[in-house]
Design an enzyme around this catalytic site. Sequence first.
Site, mmCIF file in Angstrom:
data_model
loop_
_atom_site.group_PDB
_atom_site.id
_atom_site.type_symbol
_atom_site.label_atom_id
_atom_site.label_comp_id
_atom_site.label_asym_id
_atom_site.label_seq_id
_atom_site.Cartn_x
_atom_site.Cartn_y
_atom_site.Cartn_z
ATOM 1 N N ASP A 427 -9.181 -2.958 -6.733
ATOM 2 C CA ASP A 427 -8.525 -3.810 -5.742
ATOM 3 C C ASP A 427 -9.021 -5.244 -5.912
ATOM 4 O O ASP A 427 -9.936 -5.504 -6.708
ATOM 5 C CB ASP A 427 -8.901 -3.252 -4.352
ATOM 6 C CG ASP A 427 -8.176 -3.947 -3.231
ATOM 7 O OD1 ASP A 427 -7.116 -4.543 -3.478
ATOM 8 O OD2 ASP A 427 -8.689 -3.903 -2.094
ATOM 9 N N GLU A 430 -6.827 -10.000 -8.220
ATOM 10 C CA GLU A 430 -5.862 -11.075 -8.571
ATOM 11 C C GLU A 430 -6.523 -12.174 -9.398
ATOM 12 O O GLU A 430 -5.812 -12.766 -10.214
ATOM 13 C CB GLU A 430 -5.253 -11.657 -7.292
ATOM 14 C CG GLU A 430 -4.319 -10.713 -6.573
ATOM 15 C CD GLU A 430 -5.028 -9.532 -5.913
ATOM 16 O OE1 GLU A 430 -6.163 -9.706 -5.466
ATOM 17 O OE2 GLU A 430 -4.451 -8.445 -5.882
ATOM 18 N N ASP A 503 -0.982 -5.063 0.708
ATOM 19 C CA ASP A 503 -1.169 -4.985 2.162
ATOM 20 C C ASP A 503 0.116 -5.254 2.928
ATOM 21 O O ASP A 503 0.377 -6.363 3.397
ATOM 22 C CB ASP A 503 -2.260 -5.973 2.588
ATOM 23 C CG ASP A 503 -3.606 -5.591 2.003
ATOM 24 O OD1 ASP A 503 -3.758 -4.417 1.595
ATOM 25 O OD2 ASP A 503 -4.495 -6.454 1.939
HETATM 26 C C1 GLC Z 1 -7.575 -4.879 0.509
HETATM 27 C C2 GLC Z 1 -6.688 -3.775 -0.029
HETATM 28 C C3 GLC Z 1 -6.654 -2.627 0.946
HETATM 29 C C4 GLC Z 1 -8.073 -2.137 1.212
HETATM 30 C C5 GLC Z 1 -8.933 -3.280 1.709
HETATM 31 C C6 GLC Z 1 -10.406 -2.888 1.864
HETATM 32 O O1 GLC Z 1 -7.017 -5.447 1.635
HETATM 33 O O2 GLC Z 1 -5.415 -4.241 -0.333
HETATM 34 O O3 GLC Z 1 -5.851 -1.595 0.442
HETATM 35 O O4 GLC Z 1 -8.067 -1.104 2.116
HETATM 36 O O5 GLC Z 1 -8.867 -4.373 0.806
HETATM 37 O O6 GLC Z 1 -10.947 -2.455 0.674
#
Ligand code: GLC
Length: 818
Positions: A427, A430, A503
């Site tokens: 995650d 980017e 998200d």
């Molecule tokens: C980011 C991700 C989400 C995750 C969060 C905490 O917002 O997109 O899916 O739960 O981080 O790790």
Amino acid sequence: MEENKELINNIITKETVDAPIQHLNNPVTDIKPIVKKYLSPVQSVTTAGNKFFFADGDAKVEIRVVSDEIIRVRLAPHGVFLDDFSYAVPVVDQKVTTFKFEELQDHYAISTNTVTCKVKKDDFHISFTDNLNHKVMSEDATPMHWEENIEFGGYYVYATKKCGAEENFYGLGDKSGNMNLRGRHFQNWNTDAYSFGWDQDPLYRTIPFYVGVNEQAAYGIFFDNTFRSYFDFGREDNSKTSFWADGGELQYYYIHGPHMMDVVKRYQTLTGTHPMPPKWALGYHQCRWSYYPEKKVKEIADGFRSRNIPCDAIYLDIDYMDGYRCFTWNKSHFPDPKRMIKELANDGFKTVVMIDPGIKVDDNYWVFKEGKENNYFCRRSDDYFMEGHVWPGRCQFPDFTNPTVREWWGNLYKELVDIGVAGVWNDMNEPAVFGSGTFPNDVRHNYDGYRGSHRKAHNVYGMQMVRSTYDGLKKLMRNKRPFTITRAGYSGMQRYGCVWTGDNVATWEHLKIGNIQCQRMSVSGVPFCGTDIGGFSGEPDPELFTRWIQLGTFSPFMRAHSAGDTAEREPWSFGEPYTSINRTYIELRYRLLPYLYSVFWEHHRYGFPILRPLVMLEQENISNGYRQDEFTFGDKILVCPVLEQGAASRMVYLPKGKWYNFWTHEILTGESEHSIATPLDHMPLFVRAGSVIPEYPVMQYVGEKDVDEVLLNVYFSEYEVNSFLFEDHGDTFAYEQDIYSEKKFSVKGTQYALTIEQTRSGLYTPNYELYNYNIVGLPFNVNKITVDDIEITDYALDELNCLRFKSNKNFTTIKIYN
Ligand code: GLC
């Protein structure tokens, strides 16, 4: 005077088109370039094998025949091309049957069997023509052009093509809003777009590939440029389509159609397809930020099993770590992760864990120490570390564009793999940094030896992270299929992992956005995609959650996820009747698993997308009832999700041919609209007549029981249709050695007879013995059924008037069903 006009035009152009990005990132990019330079008349031509070089005295253009249907164009503003390196396209040249080069009076022509690329002598316009009907598919409106970038060196590069009055555009990967891109402009700059909205741009991923459909014929353009790039589809000027970038090379592939499907499949030959996922990854996944401590994880797992709701994977979001330090565990919440993972596995659950790129600056933390000692972290232009705040606080970030760093990172998963973790979720890649959004432009990257600043590496950072994860897991799991998910990516990321759309929000609008987003990703080369079912932030009402589960049943990746400050979001969280309906759909996912797995194979081996928007089925008929919310799952099941609150019915458009209502078996005729009732337990689904849809018995998780009989639903048709069933071990790469079974069915009905023919290829033999045939829609006057030349005489009719019989695999005997 002329030059002044040009200057004014430039300013207007830049300000109008680039306006939304002015505030993003480093203000140095906002410095207005001075003058655009255009290619001038062609002065010389040289050829070298499948490459043709055209020069205007200073600038040079390379045109390369990649295959019979793909041609690549590159521009070198002062005659020297950049190194030919791409993260998206590992191998450029494909098989070419034949090509020829000719000089004609006003142009040069390079022709393959299917397409001719013309370069006009006087204005250097490049065009592509279909050899069959001489139709011009794509044509420059102005010559390629560029502006010098004083600040960073190199050029801003531009291409502008003519745009047909009725031309429509699709693809571009991760965009929200309407499917058709016509009349809009976009930019690609991977962005952590928390709670994004309809039409918000840019989002998390960069896929600079689009499909144009003009006068019923499709072609594609893949602008392989990793810098911040822009696309304008007739917005600034209704008669022009432009694409440009803040740096790098003007390099694009023209991909011939004439069908959208051809274009997408050919794009996948350049950028690769998704490897076969482990079969369990196609089951239902349950996620939340975060399930902890261990007791909570167990409670969720028991919640599924005690309610008989199938589930294959449970996720641990960032809170499983010690202070958000990747590759560590919070021992007070998870005292013995190995035991817990083993216990979950015994109960049929795979454990998937989150790993982010930000590494906490902490000299007592082994990952940081190793990275620091080996110089693996990104640095600024003057050699200071790239530091920024993410979950753990102050972080440094591995340079995933360095192959040595990728190898190191891949090996960091060893302990997680050893204790039984089955999948990894990357995650924030980017890369996302709190406050500033992302890295400043001056950060340096290795870029596999073709060094560059963050301007060049930003959009590939996430892809290289998940690549390192995928390759590391593959090695550590001794060639078992890894399961990886990434948020950010660039074209070609499908070779390393699946994606979720980031998200999203628990609103009906987001259900619509997600539906189109997944279809769009699918036709942009990224087939294994899903949304956070239920919406990440906000609270879905029970109806919205159930409608989302229904749509999610037909998302290639099916995972519910939610933010920690929301109410619990498991399939049973809303009570009855929702729990039962949610269960029915999740069970349907498991029933259809052999079908989905076969469709995945069709993608992996042949490059077909998994979700196919209606326009892909009827590009010649788009204006007639085109509905962007419908799609087929594979090519046999038409899905018409319910996206409106309280909808008692919805109109559906059925494409050409005959379709069976999946629920009632009613036969409907295509190329027409129908109103279908949509009570809460009913999402309209239709099956193409002639299909054979395989079903497994419902299991609580993939592999719970041995399959001892496969149900084959045969939908009677009077025209011949082919279907197939793919099976293999489900978790190894043995399929690369042909160890799989590909069973093909051809179904043909006449007024009096139904004939089913089967062939099998591959070296794998499934364990089960019986096929349970279920013939749907058999007309009363059909009195002869043959399967592989054996006439079926013993059968029964079930409550829906379907004819049923069983047979063993070889059809030496026929068993009677009763
Ligand atoms: C980011 C991700 C989400 C995750 C969060 C905490 O917002 O997109 O899916 O739960 O981080 O790790």
